[in-house]
Design a protein around this motif. Structure first.
Motif, PDB file in Angstrom:
ATOM      1  N   VAL A 200       0.835  -0.919  -0.023  1.00  0.00           N
ATOM      2  CA  VAL A 200       0.381   0.026  -0.090  1.00  0.00           C
ATOM      3  C   VAL A 200       0.907   1.458  -0.095  1.00  0.00           C
ATOM      4  O   VAL A 200       1.747   1.772   0.579  1.00  0.00           O
ATOM      5  CB  VAL A 200      -1.176   0.557   0.994  1.00  0.00           C
ATOM      6  N   ASN A 201       0.428   2.250  -0.963  1.00  0.00           N
ATOM      7  CA  ASN A 201       1.443   3.854  -0.620  1.00  0.00           C
ATOM      8  C   ASN A 201       0.472   4.907   0.018  1.00  0.00           C
ATOM      9  O   ASN A 201      -0.393   5.120  -0.315  1.00  0.00           O
ATOM     10  CB  ASN A 201       1.317   4.488  -2.315  1.00  0.00           C
ATOM     11  N   HIS A 202       1.347   4.746   1.141  1.00  0.00           N
ATOM     12  CA  HIS A 202       1.016   5.609   2.473  1.00  0.00           C
ATOM     13  C   HIS A 202       2.009   6.823   1.702  1.00  0.00           C
ATOM     14  O   HIS A 202       1.909   8.029   3.265  1.00  0.00           O
ATOM     15  CB  HIS A 202       1.724   5.338   2.959  1.00  0.00           C
ATOM     16  N   LEU A 203       1.864   7.190   0.608  1.00  0.00           N
ATOM     17  CA  LEU A 203       2.369   9.140   0.080  1.00  0.00           C
ATOM     18  C   LEU A 203       1.532   9.737   1.004  1.00  0.00           C
ATOM     19  O   LEU A 203       1.970  10.626   1.848  1.00  0.00           O
ATOM     20  CB  LEU A 203       2.759   9.011  -0.878  1.00  0.00           C
ATOM     21  N   LYS A 204       0.540   9.385   0.310  1.00  0.00           N
ATOM     22  CA  LYS A 204      -0.623  11.091   0.807  1.00  0.00           C
ATOM     23  C   LYS A 204      -0.936  11.028   2.372  1.00  0.00           C
ATOM     24  O   LYS A 204      -0.954  12.197   2.540  1.00  0.00           O
ATOM     25  CB  LYS A 204      -1.827  10.610  -0.564  1.00  0.00           C
ATOM     26  N   THR A 205      -0.607   9.947   2.878  1.00  0.00           N
ATOM     27  CA  THR A 205      -1.523  10.383   3.882  1.00  0.00           C
ATOM     28  C   THR A 205       0.006  10.768   5.465  1.00  0.00           C
ATOM     29  O   THR A 205      -0.173  11.471   6.134  1.00  0.00           O
ATOM     30  CB  THR A 205      -1.785   8.796   4.582  1.00  0.00           C
TER      31      THR A 205
ATOM     32  N   LYS B 236       0.273  14.580   4.887  1.00  0.00           N
ATOM     33  CA  LYS B 236      -0.939  15.228   4.860  1.00  0.00           C
ATOM     34  C   LYS B 236      -0.354  14.914   6.421  1.00  0.00           C
ATOM     35  O   LYS B 236      -0.300  16.473   7.217  1.00  0.00           O
ATOM     36  CB  LYS B 236      -1.743  13.912   5.204  1.00  0.00           C
ATOM     37  N   TYR B 237       0.110  13.918   6.834  1.00  0.00           N
ATOM     38  CA  TYR B 237       0.019  14.224   8.372  1.00  0.00           C
ATOM     39  C   TYR B 237       1.480  15.642   8.363  1.00  0.00           C
ATOM     40  O   TYR B 237       2.104  15.897   9.910  1.00  0.00           O
ATOM     41  CB  TYR B 237       0.123  13.177   9.000  1.00  0.00           C
ATOM     42  N   MET B 238       2.384  15.061   8.203  1.00  0.00           N
ATOM     43  CA  MET B 238       3.661  16.086   8.320  1.00  0.00           C
ATOM     44  C   MET B 238       3.399  17.316   8.013  1.00  0.00           C
ATOM     45  O   MET B 238       4.355  18.582   8.254  1.00  0.00           O
ATOM     46  CB  MET B 238       4.918  15.374   6.946  1.00  0.00           C
ATOM     47  N   LEU B 239       2.260  17.887   6.814  1.00  0.00           N
ATOM     48  CA  LEU B 239       2.693  19.196   6.370  1.00  0.00           C
ATOM     49  C   LEU B 239       1.342  19.336   7.859  1.00  0.00           C
ATOM     50  O   LEU B 239       0.836  21.311   7.793  1.00  0.00           O
ATOM     51  CB  LEU B 239       1.288  19.074   5.047  1.00  0.00           C
ATOM     52  N   LYS B 240       0.145  19.112   8.511  1.00  0.00           N
ATOM     53  CA  LYS B 240      -0.286  19.609   8.907  1.00  0.00           C
ATOM     54  C   LYS B 240       0.942  20.316  10.146  1.00  0.00           C
ATOM     55  O   LYS B 240      -0.109  21.535  10.176  1.00  0.00           O
ATOM     56  CB  LYS B 240      -0.948  18.387   9.141  1.00  0.00           C
ATOM     57  N   GLY B 241       1.632  19.626  10.840  1.00  0.00           N
ATOM     58  CA  GLY B 241       2.156  20.640  11.948  1.00  0.00           C
ATOM     59  C   GLY B 241       3.485  21.661  11.038  1.00  0.00           C
ATOM     60  O   GLY B 241       4.104  20.708  10.618  1.00  0.00           O
ATOM     61  N   ARG B 242       3.195  22.547  11.604  1.00  0.00           N
ATOM     62  CA  ARG B 242       3.987  23.763  11.033  1.00  0.00           C
ATOM     63  C   ARG B 242       4.800  24.641  11.792  1.00  0.00           C
ATOM     64  O   ARG B 242       5.301  25.797  11.481  1.00  0.00           O
ATOM     65  CB  ARG B 242       3.017  24.475  10.393  1.00  0.00           C
ATOM     66  N   VAL B 243       4.694  23.900  12.848  1.00  0.00           N
ATOM     67  CA  VAL B 243       5.659  24.342  14.439  1.00  0.00           C
ATOM     68  C   VAL B 243       7.256  24.039  13.422  1.00  0.00           C
ATOM     69  O   VAL B 243       7.824  22.851  13.548  1.00  0.00           O
ATOM     70  CB  VAL B 243       6.116  23.736  15.216  1.00  0.00           C
ATOM     71  N   VAL B 244       7.723  25.037  12.964  1.00  0.00           N
ATOM     72  CA  VAL B 244       9.420  25.183  13.182  1.00  0.00           C
ATOM     73  C   VAL B 244      10.518  25.336  13.790  1.00  0.00           C
ATOM     74  O   VAL B 244      10.231  26.442  14.592  1.00  0.00           O
ATOM     75  CB  VAL B 244       9.266  26.280  11.807  1.00  0.00           C
ATOM     76  N   ALA B 245      12.081  24.406  14.179  1.00  0.00           N
ATOM     77  CA  ALA B 245      12.287  24.631  15.546  1.00  0.00           C
ATOM     78  C   ALA B 245      13.553  25.984  15.516  1.00  0.00           C
ATOM     79  O   ALA B 245      13.408  26.176  13.575  1.00  0.00           O
ATOM     80  CB  ALA B 245      13.199  23.480  16.460  1.00  0.00           C
TER      81      ALA B 245
END
Length: 140
Positions: free
Chosen positions: A72-77, A80-89
């Protein structure tokens, strides 16, 4: 080491007057083939019990099995998960974490940045060179 092996070893090391060794461990009395006889008897009894029968068995189709094991290709999910949080250290903190995780060997260290030197220009001008040429070689 398993508990049964440890228990047997301790029983063998006990004082000789208290208890006899287990009959399965006495090889000399029953002969060399007697050691594996109990294991063979147990295996023969189990093989008769565990016969597989068709009764109660569910037949699975090969296509269903293929679809279950299909990658199964999990790229889209994941995106979405990685781009959801935009907190940059903070950059200083990220550099500190990277430095801690880096090894201490020289091969693990990043190459040191060398400051580029500006090309050194000459102090003399073309006119100075012509004047020197005239004085040294004696040309007019």
């Amino acid at each position: 080491m398993s508990a049964s092996l440890l228990r047997r070893g301790l029983e063998l090391l006990e004082a000789p007057g208290q208890r006899k060794a287990l009959p399965g461990l006495q090889r000399g009395r029953e002969g060399p083939k007697a050691v594996g006889a109990a294991r063979r008897r147990r295996a023969a009894a189990e093989s008769g019990r565990n016969r597989t029968t068709v009764k109660g068995r569910v037949v699975k189709s090969a296509i269903e099995e293929y679809h279950k094991k299909k990658p199964v290709n999990h790229l889209k999910t994941n995106l979405k998960y990685m781009l959801k949080g935009r907190v940059v250290a903070n950059k200083a903190i990220t550099e500190q974490v990277l430095a801690q995780n880096r090894g201490r060997k020289s091969k693990d260290q990043p190459p040191k940045k060398v400051a580029k030197k500006k090309p050194e220009g000459t102090v003399f001008t073309e006119e100075d060179f012509r004047k020197f040429e005239r004085e040294y070689f004696g040309r007019p």
